[in-house]
Design an enzyme around this catalytic site. Structure first.
Site, mmCIF file in Angstrom:
data_model
loop_
_atom_site.group_PDB
_atom_site.id
_atom_site.type_symbol
_atom_site.label_atom_id
_atom_site.label_comp_id
_atom_site.label_asym_id
_atom_site.label_seq_id
_atom_site.Cartn_x
_atom_site.Cartn_y
_atom_site.Cartn_z
ATOM 1 C CD GLU A 142 -2.515 1.069 2.848
ATOM 2 O OE1 GLU A 142 -2.204 0.173 3.665
ATOM 3 O OE2 GLU A 142 -3.410 1.902 3.060
ATOM 4 C CE LYS A 190 -6.827 1.059 4.029
ATOM 5 N NZ LYS A 190 -5.550 1.503 4.635
ATOM 6 C CB CYS A 200 -4.106 -2.187 4.746
ATOM 7 S SG CYS A 200 -3.158 -2.438 6.269
ATOM 8 C CB SER A 208 0.060 -3.819 8.604
ATOM 9 O OG SER A 208 -0.280 -4.340 9.850
ATOM 10 N N GLY A 211 23.952 10.038 26.536
ATOM 11 C CA GLY A 211 24.441 10.159 27.899
ATOM 12 C C GLY A 211 24.329 8.812 28.587
ATOM 13 C CB SER A 217 21.797 5.414 29.402
ATOM 14 O OG SER A 217 22.371 5.095 30.650
ATOM 15 C CB THR A 255 18.360 7.007 27.546
ATOM 16 O OG1 THR A 255 18.501 8.042 28.525
ATOM 17 C CG2 THR A 255 19.530 7.085 26.588
ATOM 18 C CD GLU A 286 12.804 7.591 32.743
ATOM 19 O OE1 GLU A 286 13.187 7.261 33.879
ATOM 20 O OE2 GLU A 286 13.597 7.839 31.823
#
Lengths: 547, 547
Positions: free
Chosen positions: B41, B112, B148, B182, B296, B303, B403, B408
């Site tokens: 596609e 489509k 798809c 996809s 870093g 990291s 990283t 977090e």
């Protein structure tokens, strides 16, 4: 029949506050002897709720608020927007609906048919479109309820297959009511009035239109709710950028005196932008629960304009201006900036960044050794400023205002994590040439922004005798190319055909496209144009087209 | 009839390169005596082109490339995806189309029908859905071409009103060909096979499926193109995360020997994530025209994992690891990090940030005076690191790898413009508990990441004796709540009902929601889960829901 138009400032997902505001408006409308009160699209949850709509809990909370609101509707009917579950048929999980409430009950529900899915809109992401049409009867009046976009396929020539008003018109309504969440851009008021009046004139039916006001992060709603009589005259126009509630009788809309003129002339673009930005700042802080702003004041025009707007939005006591000179800052930068803060009576700090910049260079010198200076050292200065401003913002619990303009964001003339820092970008949808117009507007009654700031040639002051024009063409040429590329989606051939230099066109378009990676990390930008950077303009970072 | 499956890595908007690749594949397929070659596609322009689709010039360039490609199709037919203008009827400006090319001409076009407009997809933003169905006849075979999503409403119970295969099935096709774009997630291969095999079994028709491979910024495509025989057995499965071209005869799909087993068992989630991330890094650099990365290295697990992945993607010579200790860094941080860079044979620098941090504190002390230390001073350290890393990145023309992990990022446990800097976020879609699994996977043959890095308790090391658990619950509880809230969109009531502590649930959900402002400015995050931060998860910054 008296209809109240309730134009309110909602807080997304703050069901308690929204419910309280809505109930207050209902009581106020009862006092004014209204028979019906009309609220905006998605009033109960605020607009746009985006992917909160994927949480059943969110819809259930909205439903609960709706039930509470319904209980207040004795002796008054209400039309109010909210999402609802799609239990009826296959397709997406939700409808974007208008609830017709009377006698403390939901009597009828109308779902939105045309779901905008362009620019900032994503409605087809969440909602199943309506495909059955009906009229609400109340007090012997037949009401055609439509939701925002439903009226926008008036000429049946747009991106939609159908025009809902054609189906509704066949049921001979006495009035059209449109509940909307129609975000501001500087051309929106004109466009909106044109579309609404066209509907009235085509069907010869009066129309009530109720919009949101207020800012939802970057998206600004200007209000301008209105009532339009049979003849296409605006007989009631609510405030712009302010909450408002007005009553209008259906009789007046049918037998209105011919001499009423359309309330507004062509709206003043720069005034509107100004008012929108002030509201945008004010609401961002209020709704996030912050009072205080901080910004870096360079002595240039961008930060000067942002400071003036911030003072208007938040008050001079709540804004801290920080001047951050380096060895390349010219003396007039500080004197011009000082003059501005004195005029605005704003607290300021002067922090020399040179010791920290030198500290970075010392730390890096064993690695950089004798490598020549380049953009690295320029960025270091901008980033040192960014760190200091963010430290002040952290320490004082204030929000850093970003001062980048649309021209520099477009071509990447700014430092990521440096001058591109901030909680909200105030003028990121204003081209540099418009920033000057905004400065003139701010100075219309008295000189707030010093003439010297307006007159001096723009400079980033990151190396000796630097001028923006060292790297960029004159802003009046640059902005014209940017406008045609960004707002009008013209490609290189159209631009060159329009008379722009081929090399320049390719250079600018390449700069715009290759800096998508920087814009990805830009703060949210208050949207005032029909095509702002942010959710309304979605481009891949990794791509080769025109770059 | 021999069908070639061409699984290629396209570059969005790079028509020259895409065209060349496609023509090479056509010639290769001719050599292999293929009768038809099938591409993915939107192969010609790459996927997702996003708002480039709004530029007529972009569509015209795609058309021109298509015409050139058609000229190569002598003695072979081709099925290839590209956007095209909607000249036929009302609605959106474009179709998402499959072109059937034979004898150097476009013989037929299939558009489509089902346009995904959820998560990362925005197809209804651009495309008008097809509503007329037809079969292509070629070499006496009737081919049902689908694009798809067209095969994904198999049980007719989803978000769509129709199932295109129902209409196509009535025309008695001999084979289904599905061209796809996809994107990868760790559950996608299983899901995709289930859907495709269900189609085969329901209609008893063999199926050819051709997907993209390669990374388009954050969106990763894993390939896994396949041919499925009449009985629902996968008889040909192309490579994962690699370009590939294979030939399959229609006869084999109809009379395949029963003993062929489905090629893969349940795929290994962590292996897939690993391979996807390596490809994601590699392609980001290649397609942006960069060779060198910098990051870093803190001595922590995040990291360390990113470094190992980067070395695999770019080679050890192209990665610079920078250790940036402060007064709060523990001694093991440096020794652990050193052990890792030595194992990986990567160049490294150690830069003590303390002098610059002290410089900032000195510069700010006349303003901060005696105000107590708080998060400001923690952020200062993270931002000093950010500035140094960006300076090295600027000076050496390398890209900074971010990283941060998903846990977090979710709760906002990171510093904007500090450790949140970077051109691309490598593990931003990997929860902390999955980062450990990834580390174990990286260590499966030999100890690359030192055990001490894996075993020590996570710490940001921004103040004395800091541990992540000072602020956050244990990651195995946190990640479970985050998964249910983010991936499964469960609200507070569902979470509490599932047994999680009420106070904790509310605390975590509030952290997630109030940190939307930070995520708005996060680098693009390589997407490996079904719900990653970024384009696939769109939430308002200013809102009050669950916060």
């Amino acid at each position: 029949m008296n209809i109240a138009l309730a134009q309110l400032n909602y807080h997304i997902g703050n069901f308690e506050v929204n419910k309280k505001k809505i109930i207050q408006a209902i009581n106020h409308a009862k006092d004014l002897k209204a028979d019906i009160i009309v609220f905006a699209e998605m009033a109960i949850c605020g607009y746009p709720p985006r992917d909160f709509l994927e949480f059943d809990d969110f819809i259930e909370q909205s439903n609960a608020a709706l039930q509470n609101i319904a209980k207040e509707c004795d002796n008054i009917a209400a039309i109010i927007g909210a999402p609802r579950f799609n239990y009826e048929r296959k397709g997406k999980k939700l409808f974007n609906s208008a609830f017709f409430i009377a006698d403390k009950k939901i009597h009828n529900i109308i779902d939105k048919t045309l779901l905008p899915t362009y620019d900032i809109f994503d409605e087809y992401r969440y909602f199943e479109p309506n495909n059955k049409f009906k009229i609400i009867e109340y007090q012997k009046q037949k009401i055609a309820i439509t939701i925002c976009e439903d009226l926008w396929n008036i000429n049946d020539d747009g991106i939609y297959q159908i025009n809902p008003m054609e189906a509704l018109f066949s049921m001979q309504p006495d009035i059209i009511i449109n509940i909307a969440a129609s975000p501001f851009s500087y051309s929106q008021e004109e466009e909106r009035k044109k579309i609404l009046i066209s509907n009235v004139k085509k069907y010869h039916i009066p129309l009530i239109y109720v919009n949101h006001i207020g800012a939802q992060t970057e998206m600004l709603f200007d209000g301008g709710s209105m009532a339009i009589d049979l003849n296409g005259l605006i007989v009631e126009e609510l405030a712009y950028f302010k909450e408002d509630l007005q009553i209008c009788s259906l009789e007046k809309l049918i037998y209105s005196p011919k001499e009423i003129k359309i309330a507004n002339n062509k709206p003043d673009k720069i005034k509107k932008i100004h008012d929108a930005l002030v509201m945008g700042i004010k609401n961002y802080f209020e709704k996030q629960g912050f009072q205080k702003a901080i910004l870096g004041l360079s002595g240039g025009i961008d930060s000067a304009v942002v400071l003036a707007l911030a003072v208007e939005a938040l008050g001079n006591k709540n804004v801290l201006a920080v001047m951050l000179p380096s060895q390349y800052s010219s003396s007039h930068s500080i004197t011009d900036a000082k003059q501005l803060v004195e005029t605005l009576n704003v607290k300021y700090e002067i922090i020399n960044i040179q010791p920290v910049v030198d500290g970075f260079l010392n730390t890096l010198s064993p690695i950089f050794k004798d490598l020549p200076s380049d953009v690295t050292e320029e960025n270091l200065q901008a980033r040192t400023r960014g760190v200091i401003l963010m430290a002040l913002s952290n320490k004082y619990g204030s929000i850093l205002l970003n001062t980048s303009n649309k021209s520099e964001i477009a071509v990447g003339y700014g430092t990521l994590y440096g001058d591109m820092c901030g909680g909200i970008s105030v003028i990121g949808d204003i081209y540099k040439t418009e920033v000057y117009q905004l400065a003139q507007y701010i100075n219309k009654d008295e000189e707030i922004i010093p003439q010297n700031i307006i007159l001096k040639p723009p400079s980033a002051e990151l190396k000796p005798n630097q001028k923006d024009t060292d790297t960029l063409p004159d802003y009046d040429i640059l902005d014209k190319i940017l406008y045609k590329y960004i707002e009008l989606r013209q490609g290189p051939n159209e631009l060159i055909k329009a008379g722009f230099d081929k090399t320049l066109v390719h250079k600018i378009l390449k700069m715009v496209n290759t800096n998508e990676y920087k814009r990805y990390q830009t703060p949210p930008i208050l949207r005032v144009s029909p095509k702002a950077f942010g959710m309304g303009r979605r481009l891949p970072i990794v791509a080769k087209y025109l770059s």
